[in-house]
Design a protein around this motif. Structure first.
Motif, PDB file in Angstrom:
ATOM      1  N   GLU A  26      -6.979 -15.397 -15.707  1.00 11.06           N
ATOM      2  CA  GLU A  26      -6.266 -14.249 -15.160  1.00 11.06           C
ATOM      3  C   GLU A  26      -5.087 -14.680 -14.309  1.00 11.06           C
ATOM      4  O   GLU A  26      -4.026 -14.107 -14.385  1.00 11.06           O
ATOM      5  N   GLY A  27      -5.262 -15.670 -13.488  1.00 11.21           N
ATOM      6  CA  GLY A  27      -4.179 -16.174 -12.668  1.00 11.21           C
ATOM      7  C   GLY A  27      -3.824 -15.243 -11.534  1.00 11.21           C
ATOM      8  O   GLY A  27      -4.058 -14.053 -11.584  1.00 11.21           O
ATOM      9  N   SER A  28      -3.234 -15.797 -10.501  1.00 13.94           N
ATOM     10  CA  SER A  28      -2.900 -14.992  -9.336  1.00 13.94           C
ATOM     11  C   SER A  28      -1.573 -14.275  -9.486  1.00 13.94           C
ATOM     12  O   SER A  28      -1.346 -13.260  -8.862  1.00 13.94           O
ATOM     13  N   SER A  29      -0.660 -14.800 -10.310  1.00 13.79           N
ATOM     14  CA  SER A  29       0.640 -14.154 -10.430  1.00 13.79           C
ATOM     15  C   SER A  29       0.528 -12.812 -11.133  1.00 13.79           C
ATOM     16  O   SER A  29       1.250 -11.880 -10.809  1.00 13.79           O
ATOM     17  N   SER A  30      -0.375 -12.680 -12.101  1.00 17.28           N
ATOM     18  CA  SER A  30      -0.530 -11.384 -12.755  1.00 17.28           C
ATOM     19  C   SER A  30      -1.119 -10.369 -11.789  1.00 17.28           C
ATOM     20  O   SER A  30      -0.758  -9.200 -11.818  1.00 17.28           O
ATOM     21  N   GLY A  31      -2.013 -10.804 -10.914  1.00 15.08           N
ATOM     22  CA  GLY A  31      -2.559  -9.915  -9.899  1.00 15.08           C
ATOM     23  C   GLY A  31      -1.482  -9.473  -8.928  1.00 15.08           C
ATOM     24  O   GLY A  31      -1.423  -8.308  -8.536  1.00 15.08           O
ATOM     25  N   ALA A  32      -0.626 -10.401  -8.549  1.00 14.45           N
ATOM     26  CA  ALA A  32       0.465 -10.079  -7.638  1.00 14.45           C
ATOM     27  C   ALA A  32       1.447  -9.117  -8.297  1.00 14.45           C
ATOM     28  O   ALA A  32       1.956  -8.196  -7.651  1.00 14.45           O
ATOM     29  N   LEU A  33       1.686  -9.304  -9.578  1.00 13.81           N
ATOM     30  CA  LEU A  33       2.595  -8.411 -10.295  1.00 13.81           C
ATOM     31  C   LEU A  33       2.007  -7.006 -10.397  1.00 13.81           C
ATOM     32  O   LEU A  33       2.732  -6.017 -10.252  1.00 13.81           O
ATOM     33  N   ASP A  34       0.711  -6.914 -10.597  1.00 16.89           N
ATOM     34  CA  ASP A  34       0.052  -5.605 -10.632  1.00 16.89           C
ATOM     35  C   ASP A  34       0.176  -4.894  -9.288  1.00 16.89           C
ATOM     36  O   ASP A  34       0.428  -3.693  -9.228  1.00 16.89           O
ATOM     37  N   ILE A  35       0.008  -5.646  -8.213  1.00 16.04           N
ATOM     38  CA  ILE A  35       0.155  -5.072  -6.875  1.00 16.04           C
ATOM     39  C   ILE A  35       1.589  -4.607  -6.663  1.00 16.04           C
ATOM     40  O   ILE A  35       1.836  -3.519  -6.130  1.00 16.04           O
ATOM     41  N   TYR A  40       5.543  -0.176  -6.137  1.00 16.56           N
ATOM     42  CA  TYR A  40       6.759   0.485  -6.613  1.00 16.56           C
ATOM     43  C   TYR A  40       6.440   1.905  -7.091  1.00 16.56           C
ATOM     44  O   TYR A  40       7.184   2.844  -6.803  1.00 16.56           O
ATOM     45  N   ALA A  41       5.324   2.058  -7.776  1.00 21.40           N
ATOM     46  CA  ALA A  41       4.930   3.378  -8.273  1.00 21.40           C
ATOM     47  C   ALA A  41       4.639   4.345  -7.130  1.00 21.40           C
ATOM     48  O   ALA A  41       4.875   5.548  -7.257  1.00 21.40           O
ATOM     49  N   ARG A  42       4.148   3.829  -6.011  1.00 19.38           N
ATOM     50  CA  ARG A  42       3.862   4.677  -4.847  1.00 19.38           C
ATOM     51  C   ARG A  42       5.076   4.840  -3.936  1.00 19.38           C
ATOM     52  O   ARG A  42       4.960   5.394  -2.848  1.00 19.38           O
ATOM     53  N   ASN A  43       6.226   4.341  -4.378  1.00 18.54           N
ATOM     54  CA  ASN A  43       7.478   4.407  -3.607  1.00 18.54           C
ATOM     55  C   ASN A  43       7.384   3.701  -2.258  1.00 18.54           C
ATOM     56  O   ASN A  43       8.035   4.105  -1.295  1.00 18.54           O
ATOM     57  N   GLU A  47      13.790   0.081  -5.624  1.00 18.87           N
ATOM     58  CA  GLU A  47      13.996  -0.565  -6.920  1.00 18.87           C
ATOM     59  C   GLU A  47      14.583  -1.960  -6.740  1.00 18.87           C
ATOM     60  O   GLU A  47      14.194  -2.898  -7.436  1.00 18.87           O
ATOM     61  N   ASP A  48      15.504  -2.110  -5.794  1.00 20.27           N
ATOM     62  CA  ASP A  48      16.094  -3.426  -5.538  1.00 20.27           C
ATOM     63  C   ASP A  48      15.046  -4.419  -5.043  1.00 20.27           C
ATOM     64  O   ASP A  48      15.011  -5.572  -5.476  1.00 20.27           O
ATOM     65  N   GLU A  49      14.179  -3.962  -4.128  1.00 20.67           N
ATOM     66  CA  GLU A  49      13.113  -4.829  -3.637  1.00 20.67           C
ATOM     67  C   GLU A  49      12.165  -5.209  -4.773  1.00 20.67           C
ATOM     68  O   GLU A  49      11.729  -6.357  -4.879  1.00 20.67           O
ATOM     69  N   TYR A  50      11.849  -4.229  -5.622  1.00 17.18           N
ATOM     70  CA  TYR A  50      10.965  -4.475  -6.761  1.00 17.18           C
ATOM     71  C   TYR A  50      11.542  -5.558  -7.669  1.00 17.18           C
ATOM     72  O   TYR A  50      10.858  -6.510  -8.038  1.00 17.18           O
ATOM     73  N   LYS A  51      12.817  -5.408  -8.017  1.00 19.40           N
ATOM     74  CA  LYS A  51      13.446  -6.379  -8.917  1.00 19.40           C
ATOM     75  C   LYS A  51      13.488  -7.771  -8.296  1.00 19.40           C
ATOM     76  O   LYS A  51      13.224  -8.770  -8.968  1.00 19.40           O
ATOM     77  N   LYS A  52      13.818  -7.832  -7.008  1.00 17.07           N
ATOM     78  CA  LYS A  52      13.892  -9.126  -6.321  1.00 17.07           C
ATOM     79  C   LYS A  52      12.520  -9.802  -6.279  1.00 17.07           C
ATOM     80  O   LYS A  52      12.386 -10.984  -6.601  1.00 17.07           O
TER      81      LYS A  52
END
Length: 59
Positions: A26-35, A40-43, A47-52
């Motif tokens: 599973e790895g930790s990066s996929s978990g971090a990406l899910d978080i 981002y979905a909860r605002n 969007e800029d912070e999300y992309k960065k």
């Protein structure tokens, strides 16, 4: 007496070994990406912070 004990040992070994493999897969990066996606979905982030942050996680 030794056969049931050996079988129990094999079952425990298999359970622990498969659990470790799944955790590594599973790895930790996929978990971090899910978080990150959830935040981002909860605002909670823009969007800029999300992309960065997404770019930093993919490195």
């Amino acid at each position: 007496m030794l056969i049931p004990l050996a079988l129990l040992g094999l079952v425990v070994y298999w359970a622990v070994n498969s659990g470790v493999k799944n955790a590594l897969k599973e790895g930790s990066s996929s978990g971090a990406l899910d978080i990150l996606k959830s935040r981002y979905a909860r605002n909670e982030i823009t969007e800029d912070e999300y992309k960065k942050l997404k770019e930093e996680l993919s490195r």
